[in-house]
Enzyme design. Structure first.
Site, mmCIF file in Angstrom:
data_model
loop_
_atom_site.group_PDB
_atom_site.id
_atom_site.type_symbol
_atom_site.label_atom_id
_atom_site.label_comp_id
_atom_site.label_asym_id
_atom_site.label_seq_id
_atom_site.Cartn_x
_atom_site.Cartn_y
_atom_site.Cartn_z
ATOM 1 N N SER A 139 0.847 -1.194 0.000
ATOM 2 C CA SER A 139 0.000 0.000 0.000
ATOM 3 C C SER A 139 0.878 1.238 0.000
ATOM 4 O O SER A 139 1.983 1.218 0.574
ATOM 5 C CB SER A 139 -0.891 0.014 1.249
ATOM 6 O OG SER A 139 -1.515 1.276 1.404
ATOM 7 N N TYR A 154 -1.184 -0.530 10.327
ATOM 8 C CA TYR A 154 -1.211 -0.848 8.909
ATOM 9 C C TYR A 154 -0.024 -0.232 8.179
ATOM 10 O O TYR A 154 0.697 -0.915 7.443
ATOM 11 C CB TYR A 154 -2.525 -0.346 8.306
ATOM 12 C CG TYR A 154 -2.746 -0.745 6.869
ATOM 13 C CD1 TYR A 154 -3.185 -2.028 6.544
ATOM 14 C CD2 TYR A 154 -2.517 0.151 5.837
ATOM 15 C CE1 TYR A 154 -3.392 -2.404 5.227
ATOM 16 C CE2 TYR A 154 -2.727 -0.213 4.514
ATOM 17 C CZ TYR A 154 -3.164 -1.490 4.213
ATOM 18 O OH TYR A 154 -3.365 -1.845 2.893
#
Length: 230
Positions: A139, A154
């Site tokens: 990501s 995350y």
């Protein structure tokens, strides 16, 4: 790339993993659709076209990974593509100064160490392939160049996954194993939530790395085939 590959997809029973599995199977690949819940994986496998076999795959279970790798060695003989897609904890309600470190540890265990030990479990089978590919679903949240506050579990885990990508790519370069990270973008999945782009578009971004030709790039971080800053 030619079809008829053996493709392992972690977190394959929903979202991006399911769509990558669907695309590969439709192109003629044999897909091993990994899911922690085998029954859920089997339901999805029945819905998809082509050769799709659900397998129990928990990236945090080293013994289970070893057993699965042995099964795949016996049934398929090799693995051509490993898509490390499984991930947890898009922790939008946390900051780095308020973080529950138990959540952070869980994210690191799955998103980084899980991808790492899954790769090591299947590496002997990837070495049997004439066209080995390892794809890390990362990501832009893990990009140090653009990182700010928020979603600490995350983002930090994805930054570490990017570092793992670079390290594996360097160590495997002489074996012609292409190792690349991909940002699928903000996608409307269970993790991403509503408002993101369609799952088909996010999966197409992943397929760029899956389908790289021999001699293609390694140690890259891309979205839709274009570089993302590390």
């Amino acid at each position: 790339m030619n079809s008829d590959r053996v493709v392992v997809v972690t977190g394959g029973n929903r979202g991006l993993g399911r769509e990558v599995a669907r695309h590969c199977a439709a192109c003629g690949d044999t897909v091993l659709l990994g899911a922690r819940d085998l029954a859920a994986g089997e339901r999805v496998a029945r819905e998809l076209p082509g050769r799709v076999r659900a397998v129990r795959l928990d990236v945090t279970d080293a013994d289970g990974l070893a057993a699965l790798a042995k099964d795949v060695a016996d049934t398929e003989g090799r693995v051509d593509v490993l898509v490390n897609n499984a991930a947890i904890h898009y922790d939008t309600r946390q900051t780095s100064v308020t973080a529950d470190l138990a959540v952070v540890r869980e994210a690191l265990e799955t998103n980084v160490l899980g991808a790492w030990q899954t790769t090591l479990a299947f590496l002997p089978l990837l070495r049997r392939s004439a066209h080995p590919r390892i794809v890390m679903v990362s990501s832009e949240g893990g990009s140090l160049a653009s990182m700010g506050g928020g979603t600490p579990a995350y983002n930090v885990s994805k930054a570490a996954l990017n570092a793992l990508t670079r390290t594996l790519a360097g160590d495997l370069r002489h074996e012609r194993v292409l190792v690349n990270a991909v940002c699928p973008g903000w996608v409307a999945t269970d993790m991403g939530g509503p408002g993101g782009r369609p799952v088909t578009e996010g999966a197409a971004s992943i397929m760029y790395a899956v389908d790289l030709p021999d001699g293609g790039p390694t140690s890259t971080f891309t979205r839709d085939g274009r570089p993302v800053p590390w």
